[in-house]
Design a protein around this motif. Structure first.
Motif, PDB file in Angstrom:
ATOM      1  N   TRP A 295       0.931   4.145  -2.889  1.00  0.00           N
ATOM      2  CA  TRP A 295       0.720   5.554  -2.582  1.00  0.00           C
ATOM      3  C   TRP A 295       1.870   6.396  -3.118  1.00  0.00           C
ATOM      4  N   ALA A 296       3.094   5.868  -3.042  1.00  0.00           N
ATOM      5  CA  ALA A 296       4.274   6.604  -3.495  1.00  0.00           C
ATOM      6  C   ALA A 296       4.473   6.512  -5.006  1.00  0.00           C
ATOM      7  N   GLY A 297       3.659   5.688  -5.675  1.00  0.00           N
ATOM      8  CA  GLY A 297       3.775   5.556  -7.124  1.00  0.00           C
ATOM      9  C   GLY A 297       4.960   4.720  -7.570  1.00  0.00           C
ATOM     10  N   ILE A 298       5.384   3.782  -6.710  1.00  0.00           N
ATOM     11  CA  ILE A 298       6.491   2.907  -7.077  1.00  0.00           C
ATOM     12  C   ILE A 298       6.028   1.454  -7.076  1.00  0.00           C
ATOM     13  N   LYS A 299       6.787   0.616  -7.735  1.00  0.00           N
ATOM     14  CA  LYS A 299       6.428  -0.793  -7.843  1.00  0.00           C
ATOM     15  C   LYS A 299       7.046  -1.576  -6.691  1.00  0.00           C
ATOM     16  N   PHE A 300       6.211  -2.296  -5.961  1.00  0.00           N
ATOM     17  CA  PHE A 300       6.672  -3.146  -4.868  1.00  0.00           C
ATOM     18  C   PHE A 300       6.686  -4.585  -5.362  1.00  0.00           C
TER      19      PHE A 300
ATOM     20  N   SER B 270      15.559  -1.019  -2.795  1.00  0.00           N
ATOM     21  CA  SER B 270      15.647  -1.227  -1.359  1.00  0.00           C
ATOM     22  C   SER B 270      15.527  -2.722  -1.115  1.00  0.00           C
ATOM     23  N   ILE B 271      16.537  -3.298  -0.519  1.00  0.00           N
ATOM     24  CA  ILE B 271      16.535  -4.729  -0.262  1.00  0.00           C
ATOM     25  C   ILE B 271      16.433  -4.933   1.241  1.00  0.00           C
TER      26      ILE B 271
ATOM     27  N   SER C  87       0.828  -1.217   0.000  1.00  0.00           N
ATOM     28  CA  SER C  87       0.000   0.000   0.000  1.00  0.00           C
ATOM     29  C   SER C  87       0.857   1.261   0.000  1.00  0.00           C
ATOM     30  N   LEU C  88       1.919   1.255   0.796  1.00  0.00           N
ATOM     31  CA  LEU C  88       2.818   2.396   0.851  1.00  0.00           C
ATOM     32  C   LEU C  88       3.476   2.636  -0.508  1.00  0.00           C
ATOM     33  N   ALA C  89       3.915   1.571  -1.152  1.00  0.00           N
ATOM     34  CA  ALA C  89       4.524   1.697  -2.479  1.00  0.00           C
ATOM     35  C   ALA C  89       3.523   2.249  -3.485  1.00  0.00           C
TER      36      ALA C  89
END
Length: 107
Positions: free
Chosen positions: A23-28, A69-70, A19-21
């Protein structure tokens, strides 16, 4: 610490990364990193990840990235194999196990 001190519930301290990703417009991508390559001039940066597809098969995906981010997870390494550790110590990781243990002890 806030969860152990009962200032917050376990649900309040856990983050929904997908959900955070979003919202930030990035792929999780949830998976296991098995490789990474970066061209010397950084023109091509790829991470190779094992993921589970829609039908349950483990597949490898090569994913391009600008920033990665790993997260290696948070556990106590080899805790159960250390003589006396489970008798005389309390592992604090993962935090969810610690909170449940405290709740059981307080009952």
């Amino acid at each position: 610490p806030g969860c152990v001190a009962k200032l917050y519930t376990l649900d309040q301290v856990q983050i929904a990364l997908d959900s955070l990703a979003g919202w930030a417009g990035i792929k999780f991508v949830r998976g296991k990193v098995v490789g990474m390559s970066i061209e010397e001039d950084e023109s091509k940066k790829m991470v190779l990840v094992e993921v589970t597809d829609e039908v349950g098969n483990v597949i490898q995906k090569e994913i391009p990235f600008d920033v990665v981010s790993i997260d290696i997870g948070s556990t106590t390494r080899d805790f159960s194999s250390i003589p006396g550790a489970s008798q005389y110590a309390i592992s604090t990781r993962p935090i969810s196990d610690l909170v449940r243990r405290i709740e059981r002890e307080e009952e």
